[in-house]
Design an enzyme around this catalytic site. Structure first.
Site, short mmCIF file in Angstrom:
data_model
loop_
_atom_site.label_atom_id
_atom_site.label_comp_id
_atom_site.label_asym_id
_atom_site.label_seq_id
_atom_site.Cartn_x
_atom_site.Cartn_y
_atom_site.Cartn_z
N HIS A 3 21.35 -80.39 -104.01
CA HIS A 3 20.67 -79.19 -103.54
C HIS A 3 20.51 -79.22 -102.03
O HIS A 3 20.11 -80.24 -101.47
CB HIS A 3 19.28 -79.07 -104.20
CG HIS A 3 19.34 -79.01 -105.69
ND1 HIS A 3 18.22 -79.11 -106.49
CD2 HIS A 3 20.39 -78.84 -106.55
CE1 HIS A 3 18.56 -79.02 -107.76
NE2 HIS A 3 19.88 -78.87 -107.83
N ASN A 7 18.69 -77.38 -98.62
CA ASN A 7 17.48 -76.64 -98.26
C ASN A 7 17.60 -76.15 -96.82
O ASN A 7 18.01 -76.92 -95.94
CB ASN A 7 16.25 -77.52 -98.41
CG ASN A 7 16.04 -77.97 -99.84
OD1 ASN A 7 15.76 -77.15 -100.71
ND2 ASN A 7 16.21 -79.26 -100.10
N ASP A 62 14.12 -88.43 -110.71
CA ASP A 62 14.01 -87.03 -111.12
C ASP A 62 14.70 -86.91 -112.48
O ASP A 62 15.91 -87.03 -112.58
CB ASP A 62 14.68 -86.12 -110.10
CG ASP A 62 14.46 -84.66 -110.43
OD1 ASP A 62 13.42 -84.33 -111.04
OD2 ASP A 62 15.33 -83.83 -110.09
N ARG A 90 11.80 -71.48 -98.02
CA ARG A 90 12.85 -72.52 -98.05
C ARG A 90 13.92 -72.04 -99.01
O ARG A 90 13.66 -71.87 -100.21
CB ARG A 90 12.26 -73.85 -98.55
CG ARG A 90 13.30 -74.95 -98.76
CD ARG A 90 12.63 -76.25 -99.19
NE ARG A 90 11.90 -76.15 -100.43
CZ ARG A 90 12.23 -76.72 -101.58
NH1 ARG A 90 13.30 -77.49 -101.64
NH2 ARG A 90 11.50 -76.58 -102.67
#
Length: 495
Positions: free
Chosen positions: A148, A150, A86, A232
Site C-alpha cells: 500500500h 500513502n 498484520d 491520506r
C-alpha cells in the site's frame, strides 16, 4: 496550490515457516519482529486509529471496515518505521518521506530489515525449522496480500475528483509498476504470464475494504495528520517492487498526478469504461498492445494513456513547477525517466530488463523456457517466479541479478544500510526516530502523529505531530543538540 506529497509504502511480506509440524504464519511473523528488536520493543499507540472512516462520508451497505488487531506484535524502529504483524504477515511501513528517491531508499531498507530478521529469528525457532520471507503479493493459491502506498492530499480536494482521474491512472500505470506473475488467479482467464501480481484480485472501482472485494480506489479516511487540512490517499492497487526504478516511478509519477488533481490541471477526461475489467486486460498483455475503451468512445493502450498523463505533467512542470512533488530536481528526474520508460514500452518492453520487475522476471523466465523447453504451466517456472522475490540475498534471483550488474540501482547500498536505523531528515519521522535513538527507555509508545514520553514524573507526556513536515532535522535538529533528557525536550517544546 498543491501541497507537498509526503509519501510512504506499507508492504505485507509473504512468510513461510518450514520444518514445523503445524506452521503458524502469525507466530512466524511475531518471531521475525521479536528477533530483530531483541526484546526492546516500543509499543504502537492505537489511540488515533480509525480504519473504518470512509472518505465519502458513508459506507456502502455490506462494506466492512478493516479490523485492527491490537494484540499482535507492533513496534516502532529508530528509522521512524513501523514494523508489525498484520493478520498473518510481517508488515513493514516505511517512515514518511518527502520525495520518491528518499522513499526508494526507505523501502529497500525494509527488505534488508526483513532479511536480518530471518537471521535473528533462527535463534527462536526449533531445530530443522526455517522462516522464509518473500516480497511479493500472492501465494499462487488464490491468496493475495498488499503493498500500500500513502500520499498526503489536500482535504479540500473533492474525493470524486480523485476517483475520476485515478481510475484510468491506476489501470494504466501497471505497465511500469507491475511485479510480474506466471499465470492467473481468482478466476481470471488463463494467460502464460502477466504484468501485475495484484490485478486479478480487484473487484470494485471504489470501496473501503482492503482484503475482500478489493477496490481500485480505497476510501479509508485516516489522515494520521491534521484532519481539517489533510487526507491520506491510501493506495492498495500497487505491487511490491524490487526494482528501484519501478518503485521510483510508481511513487514519483503518482505524486505528480495527485498534484495536478489538486491544482485542477487535468482538463482532459481520460475516464475508461469498465475499469475493473480494464485492470486485467492491461495486466494480461505483456506486449502492451491491448486497448481499453474510453468514455468518449475512443480506444487507447495503457501506454498511450500514460503518454496523455505525461504530456499533462510536462505542461504542469513548465507552468506551475514540481515543488509539491519533491522539488524540481527529483521531479525532473521522474519526468525524464517516465518518458524514457514509455518510449521503450512502445518500442520493445524487453529493453527495460533490469529496470522494471515484470520485464526483468519475464526475461529471466523466458530464458528458462527457451533453454529447457518448458511449458509456461510447468511448476518449475512458478517456483522460479517465487524465488525472484525471496528476501534472502543468497537465494533471491533478483539479488543474483543485482550482483551480476544487470539491475539498475538508484541509491547506494551504503544509503540503504543507513536508512535501516536513521530516519529521513525531511519529515516528522526525524523527530520520532531521534527520540527512539536517544532515549529508547523513555519512549512509552508512538504512532504516526504522536510520541509518548516518560519524563520521570507523572503524567506521561504526549507530543502531537499533526504536521508531517514539522519535526524535520532542520526544524528540531538544533533543539536535540541542546537538550540532554526527555524532560528537557518537553520543557523546551512548551516554551
Amino acid at each position: 496550490m498543491a501541497i507537498a506529497k509526503v509519501c510512504g509504502i506499507e508492504t505485507e511480506y509473504g512468510v513461510v515457516l518450514r520444518g514445523a509440524a503445524d506452521p503458524n504464519p502469525v507466530l512466524a511473523s511475531s518471531m521475525l519482529i521479536n528477533g530483530y528488536v531483541e526484546g526492546h520493543r516500543i509499543g504502537w499507540n492505537f489511540e488515533d486509529e480509525s480504519p473504518g472512516r470512509d472518505a465519502r462520508g458513508f459506507a456502502r451497505e455490506g462494506a466492512m471496515p478493516p479490523e485492527i488487531e491490537t494484540h499482535l506484535v507492533n513496534t516502532v524502529l529508530t528509522n521512524g518505521a513501523r514494523y508489525y504483524v498484520d493478520h498473518a504477515h510481517p508488515e513493514y511501513s516505511t517512515p514518511e518521506c518527502a520525495n520518491a528517491l528518499e522513499l526508494v531508499c526507505a523501502d529497500k531498507a525494509g527488505e534488508r530489515i526483513l532479511a536480518r530478521s530471518m537471521h535473528a529469528a533462527s535463534r527462536l525457532i526449533g531445530a530443522g525449522q526455517e522462516i522464509v520471507v518473500y516480497k511479493n503479493n500472492s501465494d499462487s493459491k488464490g491468496n493475495s496480500y498488499g503493498t500500500h502506498e500513502n500520499y498526503l492530499v489536500d482535504r479540500s480536494v473533492p474525493f470524486a475528483s480523485l476517483v475520476r482521474h485515478l481510475l484510468p491512472w491506476f489501470c494504466s500505470r501497471q505497465v511500469f509498476t507491475g511485479a510480474g506473475k506466471v499465470g492467473t488467479e481468482n478466476g481470471a482467464s488463463a494467460v502464460d504470464y502477466q504484468i501485475s501480481q495484484r490485478a486479478d484480485f480487484f473487484e470494485e472501482e471504489v470501496g473501503l475494504e482492503t482484503t475482500l472485494k478489493r477496490p481500485i480506489i480505497n476510501t479509508r479516511d485516516e489522515p494520521h495528520a491534521d484532519p481539517q487540512r489533510y487526507r491520506r490517499l491510501h493506495v492498495i492497487v500497487g505491487d511490491a517492487n524490487l526494482c528501484e526504478v519501478a518503485t521510483f516511478l510508481k511513487v514519483g509519477t503518482t505524486a505528480i498526478v495527485l498534484a495536478m488533481i489538486e491544482d485542477d490541471f487535468i482538463a482532459k477526461d481520460l475516464s475508461i469504461i469498465g475499469p475493473v475489467a480494464a485492470m486485467r486486460t492491461v495486466s494480461h498483455d505483456p506486449t502492451c498492445h491491448a486497448t481499453v475503451e474510453l468514455l468518449d468512445g475512443g480506444r487507447l493502450t495503457a501506454v498511450e494513456l500514460q503518454w496523455e498523463f505525461l504530456r499533462l505533467a510536462q505542461k504542469y512542470s513548465d507552468e506551475i513547477g514540481l515543488d509539491a512533488c519533491g522539488g524540481d530536481d527529483v521531479g525532473a528526474l521522474v519526468l525524464a525517466r517516465w518518458e524514457a520508460v514509455l518510449t521503450e514500452l512502445e518500442r520493445d518492453p524487453i529493453a527495460l530488463d533490469g529496470q522494471l520487475d515484470w520485464v526483468t522476471k519475464w526475461s529471466l523466465l523466458r530464458a528458462y523456457v527457451d533453454r529447457d523447453g518448458l511449458e509456461w504451466a510447468d511448476p518449475k517456472l512458478a517456483l522460479l517466479d517465487l524465488q525472484y522475490h525471496d528476501v534472502r540475498p543468497d537465494r533471491s534471483l533478483y539479488e543474483r541479478l543485482v550482483r551480476a550488474g544487470k539491475i539498475e540501482r538508484m541509491v547506494t547500498e551504503a544509503e540503504v544500510v543507513e536508512a535501516m536505523t536513521v530516519p529521513p531528515a525531511s519529515t516528522r519521522a526525524y523527530f520520532r526516530g531521534e527520540c527512539l535513538t536517544r532515549w529508547p527507555d523513555a519512549v512509552v509508545a508512538a504512532n504516526w502523529d504522536s510520541v509518548i514520553l516518560d519524563v520521570g514524573s507523572d503524567p506521561l507526556r504526549r507530543i502531537p505531530m499533526m504536521e508531517p513536515l514539522r519535526g524535520t532535522k532542520a526544524h528540531v535538529g538544533p533543539l536535540f543538540a541542546e537538550v540532554n533528557s526527555p524532560a528537557e525536550l518537553v520543557a523546551r517544546l512548551q516554551e
